[in-house]
Design a protein around this motif. Sequence first.
Motif, PDB file in Angstrom:
ATOM      1  N   LEU A  53      28.708  -4.339 -19.139  1.00 42.80           N
ATOM      2  CA  LEU A  53      29.325  -3.427 -18.329  1.00 42.80           C
ATOM      3  C   LEU A  53      30.063  -2.323 -18.716  1.00 42.80           C
ATOM      4  O   LEU A  53      31.137  -2.607 -19.708  1.00 42.80           O
ATOM      5  CB  LEU A  53      29.999  -3.916 -16.988  1.00 42.80           C
ATOM      6  CG  LEU A  53      29.110  -5.193 -16.194  1.00 42.80           C
ATOM      7  CD1 LEU A  53      30.278  -5.905 -15.293  1.00 42.80           C
ATOM      8  CD2 LEU A  53      27.958  -4.618 -15.757  1.00 42.80           C
ATOM      9  N   GLY A  54      29.527  -0.901 -18.567  1.00 42.06           N
ATOM     10  CA  GLY A  54      30.411  -0.066 -18.724  1.00 42.06           C
ATOM     11  C   GLY A  54      29.917   0.620 -20.050  1.00 42.06           C
ATOM     12  O   GLY A  54      30.489   1.765 -20.764  1.00 42.06           O
ATOM     13  N   VAL A  55      28.958   0.114 -20.814  1.00 42.31           N
ATOM     14  CA  VAL A  55      28.471   0.510 -22.079  1.00 42.31           C
ATOM     15  C   VAL A  55      27.005   1.132 -21.717  1.00 42.31           C
ATOM     16  O   VAL A  55      26.243   0.262 -21.153  1.00 42.31           O
ATOM     17  CB  VAL A  55      28.474  -0.268 -23.233  1.00 42.31           C
ATOM     18  CG1 VAL A  55      27.888   0.389 -24.626  1.00 42.31           C
ATOM     19  CG2 VAL A  55      29.733  -0.885 -23.532  1.00 42.31           C
ATOM     20  N   PRO A  56      26.937   2.438 -22.127  1.00 44.92           N
ATOM     21  CA  PRO A  56      25.314   2.968 -21.651  1.00 44.92           C
ATOM     22  C   PRO A  56      24.424   2.439 -22.634  1.00 44.92           C
ATOM     23  O   PRO A  56      24.532   1.974 -23.601  1.00 44.92           O
ATOM     24  CB  PRO A  56      25.509   4.293 -21.900  1.00 44.92           C
ATOM     25  CG  PRO A  56      26.515   4.601 -23.013  1.00 44.92           C
ATOM     26  CD  PRO A  56      27.370   3.486 -22.513  1.00 44.92           C
ATOM     27  N   ALA A  57      23.114   2.364 -21.904  1.00 45.18           N
ATOM     28  CA  ALA A  57      21.863   1.966 -22.956  1.00 45.18           C
ATOM     29  C   ALA A  57      21.091   3.295 -23.197  1.00 45.18           C
ATOM     30  O   ALA A  57      20.721   4.039 -22.384  1.00 45.18           O
ATOM     31  CB  ALA A  57      20.701   1.189 -21.781  1.00 45.18           C
ATOM     32  N   ARG A  65      25.640  10.187 -31.478  1.00 41.40           N
ATOM     33  CA  ARG A  65      26.144  11.748 -30.807  1.00 41.40           C
ATOM     34  C   ARG A  65      27.506  11.293 -29.754  1.00 41.40           C
ATOM     35  O   ARG A  65      27.876  12.459 -29.509  1.00 41.40           O
ATOM     36  CB  ARG A  65      24.837  12.340 -30.159  1.00 41.40           C
ATOM     37  CG  ARG A  65      23.665  12.908 -31.079  1.00 41.40           C
ATOM     38  CD  ARG A  65      22.911  13.421 -30.369  1.00 41.40           C
ATOM     39  NE  ARG A  65      21.709  13.727 -31.359  1.00 41.40           N
ATOM     40  CZ  ARG A  65      20.347  13.297 -31.081  1.00 41.40           C
ATOM     41  NH1 ARG A  65      20.198  12.720 -29.778  1.00 41.40           N
ATOM     42  NH2 ARG A  65      19.290  13.262 -31.852  1.00 41.40           N
ATOM     43  N   ILE A  66      27.365  10.252 -29.196  1.00 35.44           N
ATOM     44  CA  ILE A  66      28.462  10.184 -28.084  1.00 35.44           C
ATOM     45  C   ILE A  66      29.757   9.652 -28.687  1.00 35.44           C
ATOM     46  O   ILE A  66      29.764   9.217 -29.922  1.00 35.44           O
ATOM     47  CB  ILE A  66      28.120   9.237 -27.144  1.00 35.44           C
ATOM     48  CG1 ILE A  66      27.939   7.818 -27.382  1.00 35.44           C
ATOM     49  CG2 ILE A  66      26.860   9.661 -26.200  1.00 35.44           C
ATOM     50  CD1 ILE A  66      27.605   6.720 -26.397  1.00 35.44           C
ATOM     51  N   SER A  67      31.012   9.944 -28.367  1.00 39.07           N
ATOM     52  CA  SER A  67      32.138   9.585 -28.695  1.00 39.07           C
ATOM     53  C   SER A  67      32.417   7.939 -28.528  1.00 39.07           C
ATOM     54  O   SER A  67      31.720   7.272 -28.013  1.00 39.07           O
ATOM     55  CB  SER A  67      33.159  10.246 -28.095  1.00 39.07           C
ATOM     56  OG  SER A  67      33.388   9.749 -26.725  1.00 39.07           O
ATOM     57  N   LYS A  68      33.189   7.654 -29.498  1.00 43.58           N
ATOM     58  CA  LYS A  68      33.648   6.289 -29.575  1.00 43.58           C
ATOM     59  C   LYS A  68      34.231   5.756 -27.831  1.00 43.58           C
ATOM     60  O   LYS A  68      33.988   4.527 -27.791  1.00 43.58           O
ATOM     61  CB  LYS A  68      34.962   6.002 -30.471  1.00 43.58           C
ATOM     62  CG  LYS A  68      35.142   4.489 -30.745  1.00 43.58           C
ATOM     63  CD  LYS A  68      36.029   4.200 -31.861  1.00 43.58           C
ATOM     64  CE  LYS A  68      36.082   2.888 -32.054  1.00 43.58           C
ATOM     65  NZ  LYS A  68      37.056   2.373 -33.104  1.00 43.58           N
ATOM     66  N   ARG A  69      34.808   6.688 -27.477  1.00 45.63           N
ATOM     67  CA  ARG A  69      35.404   6.151 -26.061  1.00 45.63           C
ATOM     68  C   ARG A  69      34.223   5.752 -25.058  1.00 45.63           C
ATOM     69  O   ARG A  69      34.422   4.806 -24.426  1.00 45.63           O
ATOM     70  CB  ARG A  69      36.076   7.321 -25.525  1.00 45.63           C
ATOM     71  CG  ARG A  69      36.531   7.045 -24.045  1.00 45.63           C
ATOM     72  CD  ARG A  69      37.352   8.542 -23.796  1.00 45.63           C
ATOM     73  NE  ARG A  69      36.241   9.315 -23.335  1.00 45.63           N
ATOM     74  CZ  ARG A  69      35.517   9.657 -22.244  1.00 45.63           C
ATOM     75  NH1 ARG A  69      35.395   8.634 -21.430  1.00 45.63           N
ATOM     76  NH2 ARG A  69      34.699  10.596 -22.244  1.00 45.63           N
ATOM     77  N   GLN A  70      32.986   6.287 -25.148  1.00 46.05           N
ATOM     78  CA  GLN A  70      31.875   6.067 -24.498  1.00 46.05           C
ATOM     79  C   GLN A  70      31.117   4.898 -24.811  1.00 46.05           C
ATOM     80  O   GLN A  70      30.273   4.372 -24.133  1.00 46.05           O
ATOM     81  CB  GLN A  70      31.051   7.231 -24.355  1.00 46.05           C
ATOM     82  CG  GLN A  70      31.457   8.398 -23.723  1.00 46.05           C
ATOM     83  CD  GLN A  70      30.630   9.481 -23.954  1.00 46.05           C
ATOM     84  OE1 GLN A  70      30.575  10.241 -24.990  1.00 46.05           O
ATOM     85  NE2 GLN A  70      29.971  10.186 -23.021  1.00 46.05           N
ATOM     86  N   LYS A  71      31.303   4.506 -26.153  1.00 46.85           N
ATOM     87  CA  LYS A  71      30.588   3.182 -26.683  1.00 46.85           C
ATOM     88  C   LYS A  71      31.382   1.964 -26.647  1.00 46.85           C
ATOM     89  O   LYS A  71      30.872   0.940 -26.644  1.00 46.85           O
ATOM     90  CB  LYS A  71      30.588   3.389 -28.260  1.00 46.85           C
ATOM     91  CG  LYS A  71      29.373   4.471 -28.602  1.00 46.85           C
ATOM     92  CD  LYS A  71      29.161   4.728 -30.041  1.00 46.85           C
ATOM     93  CE  LYS A  71      29.989   5.886 -30.420  1.00 46.85           C
ATOM     94  NZ  LYS A  71      29.412   6.080 -32.064  1.00 46.85           N
ATOM     95  N   THR A  72      32.451   1.794 -26.080  1.00 46.98           N
ATOM     96  CA  THR A  72      33.317   0.681 -25.752  1.00 46.98           C
ATOM     97  C   THR A  72      34.051   0.520 -24.588  1.00 46.98           C
ATOM     98  O   THR A  72      33.869   1.693 -23.755  1.00 46.98           O
ATOM     99  CB  THR A  72      34.161   0.737 -27.074  1.00 46.98           C
ATOM    100  OG1 THR A  72      34.742  -0.652 -26.857  1.00 46.98           O
ATOM    101  CG2 THR A  72      35.367   1.632 -26.872  1.00 46.98           C
ATOM    102  N   VAL A  73      34.638  -0.576 -24.210  1.00 49.17           N
ATOM    103  CA  VAL A  73      35.438  -0.570 -23.124  1.00 49.17           C
ATOM    104  C   VAL A  73      36.942  -1.227 -23.085  1.00 49.17           C
ATOM    105  O   VAL A  73      36.898  -1.937 -23.993  1.00 49.17           O
ATOM    106  CB  VAL A  73      34.679  -1.561 -21.710  1.00 49.17           C
ATOM    107  CG1 VAL A  73      33.580  -0.885 -21.370  1.00 49.17           C
ATOM    108  CG2 VAL A  73      34.234  -2.809 -22.555  1.00 49.17           C
ATOM    109  N   SER A  74      37.864  -0.820 -22.454  1.00 44.29           N
ATOM    110  CA  SER A  74      39.037  -1.326 -22.640  1.00 44.29           C
ATOM    111  C   SER A  74      39.349  -2.633 -22.089  1.00 44.29           C
ATOM    112  O   SER A  74      40.251  -2.871 -21.231  1.00 44.29           O
ATOM    113  CB  SER A  74      40.230  -0.181 -22.006  1.00 44.29           C
ATOM    114  OG  SER A  74      39.671   1.104 -22.571  1.00 44.29           O
ATOM    115  N   ARG A  75      38.907  -3.634 -22.709  1.00 37.61           N
ATOM    116  CA  ARG A  75      39.114  -5.230 -22.545  1.00 37.61           C
ATOM    117  C   ARG A  75      39.211  -5.780 -23.862  1.00 37.61           C
ATOM    118  O   ARG A  75      38.755  -5.167 -24.941  1.00 37.61           O
ATOM    119  CB  ARG A  75      38.015  -5.597 -21.812  1.00 37.61           C
ATOM    120  CG  ARG A  75      37.678  -4.790 -20.473  1.00 37.61           C
ATOM    121  CD  ARG A  75      36.698  -5.957 -19.502  1.00 37.61           C
ATOM    122  NE  ARG A  75      35.136  -5.684 -19.980  1.00 37.61           N
ATOM    123  CZ  ARG A  75      34.339  -5.139 -19.568  1.00 37.61           C
ATOM    124  NH1 ARG A  75      34.702  -4.183 -18.553  1.00 37.61           N
ATOM    125  NH2 ARG A  75      33.235  -5.283 -20.175  1.00 37.61           N
TER     126      ARG A  75
END
Length: 86
Positions: A53-57, A65-75
């Motif tokens: 959950l929280g990581v796009p397909a 092309r997307i930032s690291k913030r969008q590839k991971t979740v804060s857990r």
Amino acid sequence: MGEKRITYRRRHSYRTKSNKVKILKTPGGRLGVQYISKLAKAPRCGDCKTKILGVPALRPKEYMRISKRQKTVSRAYGGARWAPRG
């Protein structure tokens, strides 16, 4: 309705998984092709194979092309393991 004879717009000339096209009729009445990109699969948990959950397909090049913030979740184990860990 059988297969229609079309001319590919790119150099790849065989009907493979990576060369899928949609046949469209142009305003002039001719048949044209529109290339279809492959569907992306969501990243999954290594243990239970559930979607994370929280990581796009996205496709691999789109992750670049997307930032690291969008590839991971804060857990804990964010982006590698599924959320409800006991």
